[in-house]
Design an enzyme around this catalytic site. Sequence first.
Site, short mmCIF file in Angstrom:
data_model
loop_
_atom_site.label_atom_id
_atom_site.label_comp_id
_atom_site.label_asym_id
_atom_site.label_seq_id
_atom_site.Cartn_x
_atom_site.Cartn_y
_atom_site.Cartn_z
N CYS A 1 41.29 33.27 46.07
CA CYS A 1 40.02 32.62 45.69
C CYS A 1 40.19 31.77 44.44
CB CYS A 1 38.93 33.66 45.39
SG CYS A 1 38.87 35.04 46.51
N ASP A 2 40.95 32.28 43.47
CA ASP A 2 40.92 31.67 42.13
C ASP A 2 42.23 31.00 41.69
OD1 ASP A 2 38.30 32.53 41.87
OD2 ASP A 2 38.90 34.47 41.08
N CYS B 1 41.18 38.23 42.92
CA CYS B 1 41.45 37.54 44.18
C CYS B 1 42.26 36.27 43.94
CB CYS B 1 40.13 37.21 44.88
SG CYS B 1 40.36 36.28 46.41
#
Length: 312
Positions: free
Chosen positions: A141-142, A138
């Site tokens: 997300c990261d 992701c």
Amino acid sequence: MAETPKHFDIVIIGSGPAALTAGIYGARGGATTAVFGGVAPGGQLLQTMEIENFPGFPEPVPGADLMMKMIKQATRLGTVIFSEEIKAVDFGPRPFTLTSDGGRVCTAHSVIVATGAQARWLGLPSEQKFIGKGVSGCATCDGFFYRGKEICVIGGGDSAAEDALFLTKFASKVYLVHRREALRSNFRLQEKLRANPKVEIIYNHVLEEVTGGTHVDGVNLRDVKTGKARRLDLPGVFIAIGHNPSTEVFKGKLNLDDTGYIVTNERMATSVYGVFAAGDVMDTHYKQAIVAAGSGCKAAMEAIQYLETLKK
Ligand code: NAP
């Protein structure tokens, strides 16, 4: 405070464009309608930086904004949205019974499955070992963790191209590693990739191993044409090689094809009368937000028609 009803005319499982469009059409069709959307309702589009191919938005719209608008619209029209996931279904006796991970049990005359798809992994032991320690599925997300660092993205489709472009916001350099000599992603994204000086596309290479100690320190690639090895020293690897339909709960309950997609007819009907499916969970080909929304509309209209047959 009024108690939340335990029975609905239509229960929709999922929370992406298919599910929320079904919610909008279900509620507007006069049916008591609930959406079980999980902890973060919105589906895959929550992870999409910007969408410029959803009609009605002349400027690119962040995926999260588009989903918030759909959630608000469905809620305003009377759809009840639960931030819980459906963990078990009983499609035997009618009405159908559904149980959420929060322990909520409810019944529904009709069910629309719109659970979408989840990111696919390569399946390498070294990839699995470093998930959360430098390997990610992701980018949204990261990506933040790789400010000023070099990273690589594996894949050659729209997801990989979008992830690579998004990650240039943080990373000093993004290697896009693809196993073939041409990307599968659309023309517009390819243009953007070519125009971005931080992106280097490595064609005809596969990821053989992720290496590191407590955290990733690099990847070993292999040229599929020459067999030559290539090493990249970097702390982050993003896997973007497509998606698998989220149908675990429906195994043995609905007809699935060999790759796990729910089989429907052209009117979104599944193998169980009264259960419909919409969006990426049944779409083996298009997988576009607008197509998912359209199929959610169709599924809800069919569910409403099915409810009419129960009154006769
Ligand atoms: P995809 O189109 O199926 O592409 C997956 C990519 O990963 C392909 O390039 C594939 O290689 C590669 N791949 C698959 N398995 C691999 C493996 N084991 N090792 C190495 N590479 C592997 O998936 P996607 O990019 O997630 O897109 C899915 C659908 O969503 C598409 O219809 C896409 O158009 C849509 N989508 C659209 C947007 C947008 O419109 N902005 C954004 C994201 C997704 P090959 O090319 O060799 O098969």
